[in-house]
Scaffold this motif. Structure first.
Motif, mmCIF file in Angstrom:
data_model
loop_
_atom_site.group_PDB
_atom_site.id
_atom_site.type_symbol
_atom_site.label_atom_id
_atom_site.label_comp_id
_atom_site.label_asym_id
_atom_site.label_seq_id
_atom_site.Cartn_x
_atom_site.Cartn_y
_atom_site.Cartn_z
ATOM 1 N N TYR A 1 -17.012 18.731 12.284
ATOM 2 C CA TYR A 1 -16.298 17.472 12.491
ATOM 3 C C TYR A 1 -15.036 17.650 13.348
ATOM 4 C CZ TYR A 1 -19.030 14.753 9.093
ATOM 5 O OH TYR A 1 -20.036 14.079 8.438
ATOM 6 N N ARG A 2 -14.724 18.885 13.726
ATOM 7 C CA ARG A 2 -13.450 19.149 14.387
ATOM 8 C C ARG A 2 -13.256 18.299 15.652
ATOM 9 N NH1 ARG A 2 -9.525 22.766 13.859
ATOM 10 N NH2 ARG A 2 -10.692 23.977 12.307
ATOM 11 N N GLY A 3 -14.299 18.122 16.426
ATOM 12 C CA GLY A 3 -14.153 17.364 17.659
ATOM 13 C C GLY A 3 -14.621 15.927 17.571
ATOM 14 N N LEU A 4 -15.025 15.496 16.385
ATOM 15 C CA LEU A 4 -15.659 14.183 16.268
ATOM 16 C C LEU A 4 -14.665 13.033 16.432
ATOM 17 C CD1 LEU A 4 -18.329 12.761 15.792
ATOM 18 C CD2 LEU A 4 -17.948 12.949 13.335
ATOM 19 N N ALA A 5 -13.485 13.159 15.835
ATOM 20 C CA ALA A 5 -12.524 12.047 15.841
ATOM 21 C C ALA A 5 -12.060 11.693 17.245
ATOM 22 C CB ALA A 5 -11.341 12.378 14.950
ATOM 23 N N THR A 6 -12.016 12.669 18.132
ATOM 24 C CA THR A 6 -11.554 12.409 19.501
ATOM 25 C C THR A 6 -12.701 12.147 20.463
ATOM 26 O OG1 THR A 6 -11.509 14.795 19.926
ATOM 27 C CG2 THR A 6 -9.463 13.765 19.183
ATOM 28 N N SER A 7 -13.919 12.076 19.957
ATOM 29 C CA SER A 7 -15.090 11.844 20.809
ATOM 30 C C SER A 7 -15.395 10.349 20.884
ATOM 31 C CB SER A 7 -16.308 12.585 20.250
ATOM 32 O OG SER A 7 -16.818 11.913 19.105
ATOM 33 N N SER A 8 -16.432 10.013 21.648
ATOM 34 C CA SER A 8 -16.887 8.622 21.747
ATOM 35 C C SER A 8 -17.916 8.279 20.677
ATOM 36 C CB SER A 8 -17.506 8.389 23.131
ATOM 37 O OG SER A 8 -18.648 9.230 23.312
ATOM 38 N N ILE A 9 -18.234 9.242 19.821
ATOM 39 C CA ILE A 9 -19.289 9.053 18.822
ATOM 40 C C ILE A 9 -18.704 8.408 17.565
ATOM 41 C CG2 ILE A 9 -20.971 10.217 17.346
ATOM 42 C CD1 ILE A 9 -21.200 12.384 19.496
ATOM 43 N N ARG A 10 -19.394 7.378 17.079
ATOM 44 C CA ARG A 10 -18.982 6.698 15.852
ATOM 45 C C ARG A 10 -19.619 7.388 14.655
ATOM 46 N NH1 ARG A 10 -20.073 0.265 14.407
ATOM 47 N NH2 ARG A 10 -18.623 0.147 12.638
ATOM 48 N N HIS A 11 -18.808 7.645 13.627
ATOM 49 C CA HIS A 11 -19.320 8.261 12.404
ATOM 50 C C HIS A 11 -19.437 7.205 11.318
ATOM 51 C CE1 HIS A 11 -19.197 10.464 8.551
ATOM 52 N NE2 HIS A 11 -19.835 11.411 9.213
ATOM 53 N N ILE A 12 -20.611 7.133 10.677
ATOM 54 C CA ILE A 12 -20.867 6.198 9.584
ATOM 55 C C ILE A 12 -21.092 6.997 8.310
ATOM 56 C CG2 ILE A 12 -22.370 4.361 8.723
ATOM 57 C CD1 ILE A 12 -20.773 3.604 11.241
ATOM 58 N N THR A 13 -20.361 6.643 7.257
ATOM 59 C CA THR A 13 -20.453 7.364 5.987
ATOM 60 C C THR A 13 -21.295 6.586 4.985
ATOM 61 O OG1 THR A 13 -18.227 8.226 6.368
ATOM 62 C CG2 THR A 13 -19.143 8.482 4.158
ATOM 63 N N LYS B 1 -33.772 5.646 20.545
ATOM 64 C CA LYS B 1 -33.082 6.931 20.671
ATOM 65 C C LYS B 1 -33.138 7.670 19.338
ATOM 66 C CE LYS B 1 -28.968 5.550 21.897
ATOM 67 N NZ LYS B 1 -27.587 5.596 22.423
ATOM 68 N N PRO B 2 -33.029 8.997 19.346
ATOM 69 C CA PRO B 2 -33.026 9.722 18.070
ATOM 70 C C PRO B 2 -31.846 9.313 17.199
ATOM 71 C CG PRO B 2 -33.389 11.228 19.909
ATOM 72 C CD PRO B 2 -32.992 9.911 20.512
ATOM 73 N N GLY B 3 -32.122 9.065 15.927
ATOM 74 C CA GLY B 3 -31.055 8.880 14.955
ATOM 75 C C GLY B 3 -30.553 10.243 14.515
ATOM 76 N N VAL B 4 -29.240 10.382 14.357
ATOM 77 C CA VAL B 4 -28.643 11.685 14.075
ATOM 78 C C VAL B 4 -27.972 11.663 12.709
ATOM 79 C CG1 VAL B 4 -27.025 13.454 14.853
ATOM 80 C CG2 VAL B 4 -28.272 12.077 16.535
ATOM 81 N N ALA B 5 -28.332 12.629 11.864
ATOM 82 C CA ALA B 5 -27.717 12.798 10.546
ATOM 83 C C ALA B 5 -27.027 14.154 10.486
ATOM 84 C CB ALA B 5 -28.762 12.683 9.437
ATOM 85 N N LEU B 6 -25.840 14.171 9.903
ATOM 86 C CA LEU B 6 -25.030 15.388 9.792
ATOM 87 C C LEU B 6 -24.743 15.608 8.313
ATOM 88 C CD1 LEU B 6 -23.508 17.534 11.464
ATOM 89 C CD2 LEU B 6 -21.575 15.953 11.582
#
Length: 537
Positions: A36-48, A68-73
């Motif tokens: 998650y280190r680079g996620l907050a400053t990226s263009s990617i939206r995170h859904i919890t 498009k592929p759905g992505v789960a982390l």
């Protein structure tokens, strides 16, 4: 792009951006925090979500409407095993999904030392529900591994792929050239195969075209072929809505005898992008699907062509490419073959074969479709959905999907509807879920509230597992275990700050749908099978 000197986690996010990922679904933990280190400053939206299974189902719903592929982390161990059910649903329904998980440090793998979240062999566990699973042992391999994952996601039968990253790899510093994504192409039929199919088309006097979920992107080309051949268009569950209002459209299940009769009487059946699996073709498990003497199967997966009904011609190709090659060969073929009349007889016969209760439920579904033009209907395994899978014309391609096919997971509908809404925020989304199935993922109301998803949760309350109860009674089994108590869904919605209404009469549904959809954000409507007038027979 330039040389990156960042952690594996940071490069991962950068690579996901390169591959067009704009949304990821996940619950962070100690075993994924570095990702998650680079996620907050990226263009990617995170859904919890509220559960990792919800993350997988959200990724599924997102993938179905976007293509498009759905992505789960997710974290290692329980986070990943919670996601397996969603991966299995996506595997069975051919939905592209990228699952990225943690795994314990490289030195601990395979030793069984009781590390937190440890599985005996996590990668082996995932191999049965994914087209690829890879452990990133060398940090520098990240770009090539992710490239391979997207090649698999985009060039063969869609489904889940899995990459696990050891915790001691996540924070490793790497200096690599981040590549541009490569273009991928699916298989293409030989000229001789296309010519053989074109000749079959010219010779046919009573053709039928079967459309599965793998044909959705080719709707216009398929319509052109159908009109040249004057061929009825039978759509499976995941293909509904492809030919709305067209006189050749037959939005009915091949499990119904009138549809089987249409196919049995055809002298050419062209099956495009369909697995021809039991949940579409033998829903009642009666073994009555007919042998088709002149079946042509077109599929992107060679293994799938070897399964299911035998075909006189098997073509390994994407549907798009096959039709691009076929239509010029068919040329100006035209002529009356009674296609519209055959389609009309089949539609009427399919409807007449259904029970009064099913007719009522289908009318409710049609009312939702007509009240909210352009809406997406996402279903769980509940009675109204089973009726719609037998006969229902969605308002658009990708406007109808549910978990009552393939793997058949309860609790799918609510999180999948949230994912669909995030993938197509301009469209209203209605999730049709039973009171039993809703309790598998009830907390995802909170997820919908957090992200402002414009989802209407339509709870079809029949005081338990009504479909299973009916099956047991019809089989002469005394029903047991099918009446779990349910909460007051309106109070649950209120607790999350979500507007809700319980209908006194089904005729009030269209107005309630329009009002709640206009308010934006999630909402809930309850229809009770015995207490709401018009909901039962």
């Amino acid at each position: 792009m330039g040389v990156a000197e960042k952690t594996v986690g940071e490069v991962l996010i950068e690579l996901l951006e390169v591959y067009g990922v704009d949304t990821v679904f996940g619950i962070p933990g100690v075993h994924t925090a570095e990702l998650y280190r680079g996620l907050a400053t990226s263009s990617i939206r995170h859904i919890t979500p509220r559960h990792e299974q919800g993350a997988g189902f959200m990724a599924d719903g997102y993938a179905r409407v976007t293509g498009k592929p759905g992505v789960a982390l997710v974290i290692t161990g329980p986070g990943l095993t919670n996601t397996i059910t969603a991966m299995a649903q996506a595997y069975q329904d051919s939905i592209p999904m990228l699952v990225i998980s943690g795994v314990n440090s490289r030195g601990s793998l395979g030793h069984g030392r009781g590390c937190l979240h440890e599985l005996p062999d996590q990668r082996a566990t995932m191999a049965t529900v994914s087209h690829m699973t890879h452990t990133l042992l060398d940090p520098a391999d990240l770009p090539s591994v992710l490239e391979r994952a997207f090649i698999i996601l985009q060039s063969r039968r869609p489904g889940p792929v899995h990459i696990e990253i050891p915790t001691d790899v996540m924070d490793s510093k790497i200096a690599i050239e981040v590549p541009d994504p490569i273009k991928t192409f699916g298989p293409r039929a030989s000229v001789s195969q296309v010519a053989a199919l074109a000749e079959k088309c010219r010779q046919s006097q009573a053709p039928v075209i079967l459309c599965g979920g793998g044909s959705i992107s080719s709707a216009e080309q398929i319509k052109m072929l159908a009109e040249k051949l004057d061929a009825p268009l039978v759509t499976t569950v995941n293909a509904r809505g492809m030919f709305v209002g067209h006189p050749l459209s037959v939005p009915a299940s091949p499990s119904l005898q009138p549809v089987r009769g249409l196919l049995a009487n055809a002298d050419l059946v062209i099956a495009l992008g369909t697995q021809m699996g039991a949940t579409d073709y033998d829903m009642y498990a009666d073994g009555g699907f007919p042998e088709l003497g002149n079946l042509v199967r077109v599929d992107i997966d060679a293994d799938q062509l070897a399964r299911g009904p035998a075909a006189s011609l098997q073509i390994l190709s994407t549907v798009d490419q096959l039709l691009t090659d076929l239509l010029p060969m068919v040329g100006g073929l035209s002529g009356r073959r009674g296609g519209a009349e055959r389609a009309d007889r089949c539609r009427r016969g399919a409807l007449e074969s259904l029970s009064p209760k099913m007719h009522l439920e289908i009318k409710v579904l049609e009312g939702i479709r007509d009240a909210l033009p352009g809406c997406i209907l996402v279903g769980d395994s509940t009675q109204a959905i089973y009726s719609g899978n037998l006969y229902f014309e969605a308002g658009q391609p990708k406007g109808w999907f549910n978990a009552a096919t393939g793997y058949g997971a309860l609790g799918y509908g609510p999180p999948a509807a949230i994912g669909a809404c995030l993938g197509a925020p301009e469209k209203p989304v209605v999730c049709i879920v039973g009171d039993g199935g809703f309790q598998f993922s009830l907390a995802e109301i909170g997820s919908a509230k957090d992200c402002g998803a414009n989802v209407i949760f339509l709870v079809w309350n029949n005081d338990g597992y009504g479909e299973i109860k009916t099956y047991m009674e019809d089989s002469g089994i005394v029903p047991e275990g099918v009446t779990p108590s349910a909460p007051d869904f309106l109070k649950i919605a209120e607790a999350y700050g979500v507007p809700a209404v319980r209908l006194d009469d089904v005729v009030d549904l269209p107005e309630a749908l329009r009002r709640l959809a206009g308010e934006g954000g999630p909402s809930l409507i309850e229809i009770h099978e015995t207490r709401t007038r018009g909901a039962g027979v």
